[in-house]
Design a protein around this motif. Structure first.
Motif, PDB file in Angstrom:
ATOM      1  N   LEU A  54     -40.583  37.061  16.421  1.00  0.00           N
ATOM      2  CA  LEU A  54     -40.846  35.639  16.182  1.00  0.00           C
ATOM      3  C   LEU A  54     -39.757  34.786  16.832  1.00  0.00           C
ATOM      4  O   LEU A  54     -40.039  33.748  17.447  1.00  0.00           O
ATOM      5  N   ASP A  55     -38.525  35.234  16.729  1.00  0.00           N
ATOM      6  CA  ASP A  55     -37.391  34.507  17.285  1.00  0.00           C
ATOM      7  C   ASP A  55     -37.483  34.414  18.808  1.00  0.00           C
ATOM      8  O   ASP A  55     -37.313  33.337  19.394  1.00  0.00           O
ATOM      9  N   ILE A  56     -37.775  35.540  19.444  1.00  0.00           N
ATOM     10  CA  ILE A  56     -37.808  35.599  20.909  1.00  0.00           C
ATOM     11  C   ILE A  56     -39.086  35.012  21.481  1.00  0.00           C
ATOM     12  O   ILE A  56     -39.052  34.255  22.469  1.00  0.00           O
ATOM     13  N   ASN A  57     -40.215  35.350  20.880  1.00  0.00           N
ATOM     14  CA  ASN A  57     -41.503  35.037  21.498  1.00  0.00           C
ATOM     15  C   ASN A  57     -42.156  33.746  21.016  1.00  0.00           C
ATOM     16  O   ASN A  57     -43.135  33.309  21.618  1.00  0.00           O
ATOM     17  N   PHE A  58     -41.635  33.166  19.965  1.00  0.00           N
ATOM     18  CA  PHE A  58     -42.127  31.854  19.535  1.00  0.00           C
ATOM     19  C   PHE A  58     -41.006  30.819  19.465  1.00  0.00           C
ATOM     20  O   PHE A  58     -41.029  29.807  20.158  1.00  0.00           O
ATOM     21  N   LEU A  59     -40.002  31.073  18.637  1.00  0.00           N
ATOM     22  CA  LEU A  59     -38.985  30.058  18.388  1.00  0.00           C
ATOM     23  C   LEU A  59     -38.179  29.705  19.635  1.00  0.00           C
ATOM     24  O   LEU A  59     -37.736  28.558  19.773  1.00  0.00           O
ATOM     25  N   ALA A  60     -38.009  30.652  20.544  1.00  0.00           N
ATOM     26  CA  ALA A  60     -37.304  30.341  21.795  1.00  0.00           C
ATOM     27  C   ALA A  60     -38.030  29.240  22.556  1.00  0.00           C
ATOM     28  O   ALA A  60     -37.404  28.330  23.117  1.00  0.00           O
ATOM     29  N   GLY A  61     -39.358  29.309  22.589  1.00  0.00           N
ATOM     30  CA  GLY A  61     -40.141  28.278  23.256  1.00  0.00           C
ATOM     31  C   GLY A  61     -40.021  26.931  22.564  1.00  0.00           C
ATOM     32  O   GLY A  61     -39.934  25.881  23.217  1.00  0.00           O
ATOM     33  N   LEU A  62     -40.033  26.956  21.240  1.00  0.00           N
ATOM     34  CA  LEU A  62     -39.858  25.731  20.461  1.00  0.00           C
ATOM     35  C   LEU A  62     -38.498  25.107  20.742  1.00  0.00           C
ATOM     36  O   LEU A  62     -38.383  23.892  20.966  1.00  0.00           O
ATOM     37  N   ARG A  63     -37.470  25.934  20.766  1.00  0.00           N
ATOM     38  CA  ARG A  63     -36.104  25.428  20.943  1.00  0.00           C
ATOM     39  C   ARG A  63     -35.901  24.779  22.309  1.00  0.00           C
ATOM     40  O   ARG A  63     -35.360  23.676  22.415  1.00  0.00           O
ATOM     41  N   ILE A  64     -36.330  25.476  23.372  1.00  0.00           N
ATOM     42  CA  ILE A  64     -36.094  24.919  24.706  1.00  0.00           C
ATOM     43  C   ILE A  64     -36.954  23.674  24.927  1.00  0.00           C
ATOM     44  O   ILE A  64     -36.524  22.723  25.580  1.00  0.00           O
ATOM     45  N   THR A  65     -38.144  23.660  24.337  1.00  0.00           N
ATOM     46  CA  THR A  65     -38.989  22.463  24.456  1.00  0.00           C
ATOM     47  C   THR A  65     -38.332  21.276  23.777  1.00  0.00           C
ATOM     48  O   THR A  65     -38.248  20.180  24.355  1.00  0.00           O
ATOM     49  N   ASN A  66     -37.863  21.467  22.561  1.00  0.00           N
ATOM     50  CA  ASN A  66     -37.193  20.380  21.846  1.00  0.00           C
ATOM     51  C   ASN A  66     -35.980  19.875  22.612  1.00  0.00           C
ATOM     52  O   ASN A  66     -35.690  18.672  22.629  1.00  0.00           O
ATOM     53  N   ALA A  67     -35.282  20.816  23.258  1.00  0.00           N
ATOM     54  CA  ALA A  67     -34.053  20.450  23.965  1.00  0.00           C
ATOM     55  C   ALA A  67     -34.328  19.622  25.220  1.00  0.00           C
ATOM     56  O   ALA A  67     -33.508  18.767  25.586  1.00  0.00           O
ATOM     57  N   VAL A  68     -35.462  19.856  25.885  1.00  0.00           N
ATOM     58  CA  VAL A  68     -35.739  19.127  27.131  1.00  0.00           C
ATOM     59  C   VAL A  68     -36.757  18.009  26.961  1.00  0.00           C
ATOM     60  O   VAL A  68     -37.005  17.247  27.895  1.00  0.00           O
ATOM     61  N   LEU A  69     -37.330  17.889  25.779  1.00  0.00           N
ATOM     62  CA  LEU A  69     -38.405  16.913  25.583  1.00  0.00           C
ATOM     63  C   LEU A  69     -37.977  15.472  25.881  1.00  0.00           C
ATOM     64  O   LEU A  69     -38.759  14.715  26.477  1.00  0.00           O
ATOM     65  N   PRO A  70     -36.762  15.049  25.519  1.00  0.00           N
ATOM     66  CA  PRO A  70     -36.359  13.688  25.890  1.00  0.00           C
ATOM     67  C   PRO A  70     -36.420  13.453  27.398  1.00  0.00           C
ATOM     68  O   PRO A  70     -36.847  12.381  27.846  1.00  0.00           O
ATOM     69  N   ALA A  71     -36.027  14.441  28.189  1.00  0.00           N
ATOM     70  CA  ALA A  71     -36.062  14.301  29.642  1.00  0.00           C
ATOM     71  C   ALA A  71     -37.494  14.258  30.155  1.00  0.00           C
ATOM     72  O   ALA A  71     -37.813  13.496  31.079  1.00  0.00           O
ATOM     73  N   LEU A  72     -38.372  15.060  29.561  1.00  0.00           N
ATOM     74  CA  LEU A  72     -39.779  15.031  29.967  1.00  0.00           C
ATOM     75  C   LEU A  72     -40.434  13.709  29.591  1.00  0.00           C
ATOM     76  O   LEU A  72     -41.239  13.159  30.349  1.00  0.00           O
ATOM     77  N   ARG A  73     -40.084  13.189  28.431  1.00  0.00           N
ATOM     78  CA  ARG A  73     -40.608  11.880  28.028  1.00  0.00           C
ATOM     79  C   ARG A  73     -40.130  10.792  28.988  1.00  0.00           C
ATOM     80  O   ARG A  73     -40.873   9.870  29.333  1.00  0.00           O
ATOM     81  N   GLU A  74     -38.903  10.921  29.431  1.00  0.00           N
ATOM     82  CA  GLU A  74     -38.360   9.945  30.382  1.00  0.00           C
ATOM     83  C   GLU A  74     -39.095  10.042  31.718  1.00  0.00           C
ATOM     84  O   GLU A  74     -39.351   9.022  32.369  1.00  0.00           O
ATOM     85  N   ALA A  75     -39.447  11.286  32.125  1.00  0.00           N
ATOM     86  CA  ALA A  75     -40.208  11.459  33.358  1.00  0.00           C
ATOM     87  C   ALA A  75     -41.594  10.839  33.220  1.00  0.00           C
ATOM     88  O   ALA A  75     -42.168  10.336  34.186  1.00  0.00           O
ATOM     89  N   GLY A  76     -42.134  10.878  31.996  1.00  0.00           N
ATOM     90  CA  GLY A  76     -43.394  10.208  31.704  1.00  0.00           C
ATOM     91  C   GLY A  76     -44.594  10.900  32.288  1.00  0.00           C
ATOM     92  O   GLY A  76     -44.620  12.125  32.466  1.00  0.00           O
ATOM     93  N   SER A  77     -45.619  10.116  32.589  1.00  0.00           N
ATOM     94  CA  SER A  77     -46.883  10.652  33.093  1.00  0.00           C
ATOM     95  C   SER A  77     -46.649  11.513  34.316  1.00  0.00           C
ATOM     96  O   SER A  77     -45.949  11.125  35.243  1.00  0.00           O
ATOM     97  N   GLY A  78     -47.227  12.677  34.294  1.00  0.00           N
ATOM     98  CA  GLY A  78     -47.041  13.625  35.395  1.00  0.00           C
ATOM     99  C   GLY A  78     -46.150  14.790  35.017  1.00  0.00           C
ATOM    100  O   GLY A  78     -46.127  15.811  35.707  1.00  0.00           O
ATOM    101  N   ALA A  79     -45.393  14.651  33.907  1.00  0.00           N
ATOM    102  CA  ALA A  79     -44.590  15.772  33.436  1.00  0.00           C
ATOM    103  C   ALA A  79     -45.513  16.844  32.858  1.00  0.00           C
ATOM    104  O   ALA A  79     -46.609  16.549  32.382  1.00  0.00           O
ATOM    105  N   SER A  80     -45.065  18.093  32.911  1.00  0.00           N
ATOM    106  CA  SER A  80     -45.954  19.192  32.526  1.00  0.00           C
ATOM    107  C   SER A  80     -45.163  20.351  31.926  1.00  0.00           C
ATOM    108  O   SER A  80     -44.027  20.624  32.329  1.00  0.00           O
TER     109      SER A  80
END
Length: 255
Positions: A108-134
């Motif tokens: 669970l830690d490696i295959n799920f929570l790792a994805g959650l953690r890195i997403t949360n960590a970069v989400l502000p930057a993706l939001r700043e990139a706005g439409s077109g981010a993926s």
């Protein structure tokens, strides 16, 4: 034939699990399309693309994920695309009730929570990139049950799938697309290790293992996954979000 050599020009990309296998093939494909790519894993590998910047990191903690995100953004300056390919499948040759709880928690830690953690960590930057981010998550086993030896892995990937679909709905108004790629039996270093353990336990050859794949009875190639991921993060897929793309050669119960 269409030229995709500048398709990702100006795009800034972070790929987890990018030192080898599917992550490395995806990194190379995006680099070939003009992207600036940072890959992260616990250690580099001979497959790690020379054109990518490597960051050593461990996503098994919030602090580790945040450190990777901070360094990636320092190098790239901004972020347009996250490909989360990191994961690990440890075969347990026993019934599900005999798999140690520590293995369920670790998966669970490696295959799920790792994805959650890195997403949360970069989400502000993706939001700043706005439409077109993926964002694309590589998630084998989340819908196709592998059985007892990999049930803990599949359960964690199922959690990742559900998270991704909820995230797709949440981020859609901002124009940030979230998709999933589900690989079938792909020939990669990690996949090869798992397959050897399973075929050894079953007493079958690798040829027999692949014979059930409808498409030519062969294993998939990492670059075939990379091409599917490249499509999903490109402007060609600008109206696709919340989608699970199967790249399985027809293998599995859903075809």
């Amino acid at each position: 034939m269409q030229d995709y050599s500048t398709e990702f020009a100006g795009k800034k990309v972070l790929i987890t699990g990018g030192s080898r296998g599917i992550g490395a093939a995806t990194a190379q494909r995006l680099i070939d399309g003009g992207a600036s790519v940072v890959v992260t894993a616990r250690s580099p590998h001979k497959e790690t693309p020379a054109g990518a910047t490597f960051i050593a990191g461990d996503l098994r903690s919030k602090e580790g994920a945040e450190a990777v995100a901070k360094e990636a953004l320092r190098i790239l300056g901004s972020l347009d695309i996250l490909v989360h390919s990191a994961g690990a499948a440890r075969v347990q040759l026993t019934s599900m009730d005999q798999i140690p709880e520590t293995e369920w928690v670790d998966s669970l830690d490696i295959n799920f929570l790792a994805g959650l953690r890195i997403t949360n960590a970069v989400l502000p930057a993706l939001r700043e990139a706005g439409s077109g981010a993926s964002i694309v998550y590589v998630s084998a086993g989340g819908l196709l049950p592998f059985g007892g030896p990999l049930s803990h892995y599949g359960a964690a990937k199922a959690a990742l799938n559900n998270y991704a679909l909820n995230l797709a709905k949440e981020l859609a108004p901002a124009g940030i697309r979230v998709n999933i790629v589900t690989p079938g039996p792909i020939i990669t270093p990690g996949g090869d290790d798992v397959r050897k353990t399973i075929t050894g336990a079953m007493g079958i050859t690798e040829e027999q293992f692949f014979s059930v794949v409808p498409l030519q009875g062969r294993g998939g190639k990492a670059n075939e996954l990379g091409e599917a991921i490249a499509f999903l993060v490109s402007d060609r897929a600008s109206y696709i979000t919340g989608h699970n793309q199967f790249v399985t050669g027809g293998w599995g119960s859903l075809v």
